[in-house]
Design an enzyme around this catalytic site. Structure first.
Site, PDB file in Angstrom:
ATOM      1  CB  SER A  53      -0.854   0.019   1.254  1.00 32.61           C
ATOM      2  OG  SER A  53      -0.205   0.142   2.320  1.00 32.61           O
ATOM      3  CB  SER A 176      10.003  10.882   7.527  1.00 38.07           C
ATOM      4  OG  SER A 176       9.363  11.676   7.682  1.00 38.07           O
ATOM      5  CE1 TYR A 202       7.411   6.558  10.310  1.00 34.30           C
ATOM      6  CE2 TYR A 202       8.089   8.764  10.069  1.00 34.30           C
ATOM      7  CZ  TYR A 202       7.833   7.685   9.348  1.00 34.30           C
ATOM      8  OH  TYR A 202       7.538   7.696   8.308  1.00 34.30           O
ATOM      9  CE  LYS A 206      10.830   6.408   8.332  1.00 33.96           C
ATOM     10  NZ  LYS A 206      10.758   5.256   7.173  1.00 33.96           N
ATOM     11  CB  THR A 237       0.513   6.558   2.722  1.00 36.46           C
ATOM     12  OG1 THR A 237       1.065   7.268   3.690  1.00 36.46           O
ATOM     13  CG2 THR A 237       1.207   7.603   1.434  1.00 36.46           C
TER      14      THR A 237
END
Length: 318
Positions: A53, A176, A202, A206, A237
């Site tokens: 996805s 990111s 996160y 990253k 997304t």
């Protein structure tokens, strides 16, 4: 690129919202480097993690349009097969194969790499991601975001190194823009100290991906393998919708499509320009700074600790 367009591009980048949103994509696509040639990846083999996805699925489609045979690495093969069929419906000539592997599991990564065992691999895209709401560990005792974004990709890169070297291939880490908010925290990589925040974990991992891309670029230079990292901007997304519903609600009209977010991933995998150097951080087909604030700069000691951590936790023989 003219001086005026460079200034415009930089302004978009520094002001964040215009640059990371679909506004930046619309403006930059008018003057950015040329698309890869049609059929640029004909006869090539690519592998994309987190491929069922969002950005991963869009990257698979983009690579397939350029002629690559693409391996979709997913945790859920049912969803992977659904994604494969949707892409084939759009691109009938696409050659796609689905594989199950949880990138956060080092045992899974080893088993997958042993079974996959290609002679050559032209493109490896590290896209699998996680943003858990609370701290969690894998069965092997690693914090989930660290395992998914750092340890798993590190091990997979090392295990597939011979195939990448045989093809003089390319590796792309999908990072990111959130990494700009974090410094390299090699002192507490497993996030055991302080109150856990998923978005902060996160961003930390990253940042680690960008550093690892630089380190792998140096390690693989003699193999002829090109390694880069990139950030997609803000794209619509399932990861954004599910993990950051508030952000999605506010920014929804400005979010990029998955295809727009994946554009630079595909470009790095197929265009000529990215092979002229290695170890850069890209956004919208242009190299970007890895730090904007003085306190963010990585020390040599922190960079070494990150590499040593990856070697120790994965058991990879370099």
């Amino acid at each position: 690129m003219s001086t005026a367009t460079k200034v415009l591009d930089t302004v978009l980048d520094r002001t964040v919202v215009p640059g990371y949103s679909k506004i930046g994509y619309a403006v930059r696509s008018r003057f950015w480097p040329a698309d890869p040639a049609p059929g640029a990846l004909a006869g090539k083999t690519a592998l994309v993690t987190g491929a069922n996805s969002g950005l991963g699925k869009a990257a698979v489609a983009g690579l397939a349009r350029l002629g690559a045979s693409v391996h979709l690495v997913v945790r859920n093969t049912e969803k992977g097969e659904q994604a494969r069929q949707e892409i084939v419906n759009e691109i009938p000539q696409a050659h796609l194969e689905v594989h199950r592997c949880d990138i956060s599991s080092l045992a899974d990564v080893r088993a997958f790499a042993e079974g996959f065992a290609p002679d050559t691999l032209d493109v490896l895209v590290h896209n699998a991601g996680a943003l858990p709401p609370s701290r969690a560990e894998t069965p092997e005792g690693n914090e989930t975001t660290l395992a998914t974004h750092v340890l798993g990709p590190f091990l997979l890169t090392g295990l597939l190194r011979p195939a990448l070297a045989a093809a003089r291939g390319r590796v792309v880490f999908v990072s990111s823009g959130g990494m700009y908010t974090a410094k390299l925290r090699s002192d507490d990589p497993q996030y055991r100290e302080g109150e856990y925040a998923g978005a902060k974990a996160y961003a930390r991992t990253k940042r680690m991906q960008v550093v690892l891309a630089e380190q792998w670029a140096a390690r693989l230079a003699d193999d002829g393998v090109t390694v880069h990292s990139t950030h997609p901007g803000w794209a619509d997304t399932p990861g954004v919708t599910g993990s950051l519903p508030g952000f999605n609600k506010i920014m929804g009209p400005l979010l990029r499509t998955p295809d727009q977010g994946a554009d630079t991933i595909v470009w790095l995998a197929a265009a000529d320009e990215p092979t002229r150097a290695s170890g850069h951080f890209w956004h919208d087909r242009r190299v970007r700074p890895t730090h904007y604030l003085p306190w963010q700069h990585d020390t040599p000691e922190a960079r070494k600790r990150l590499w040593d951590l990856c070697v120790e936790e994965t058991g990879l023989v370099i």
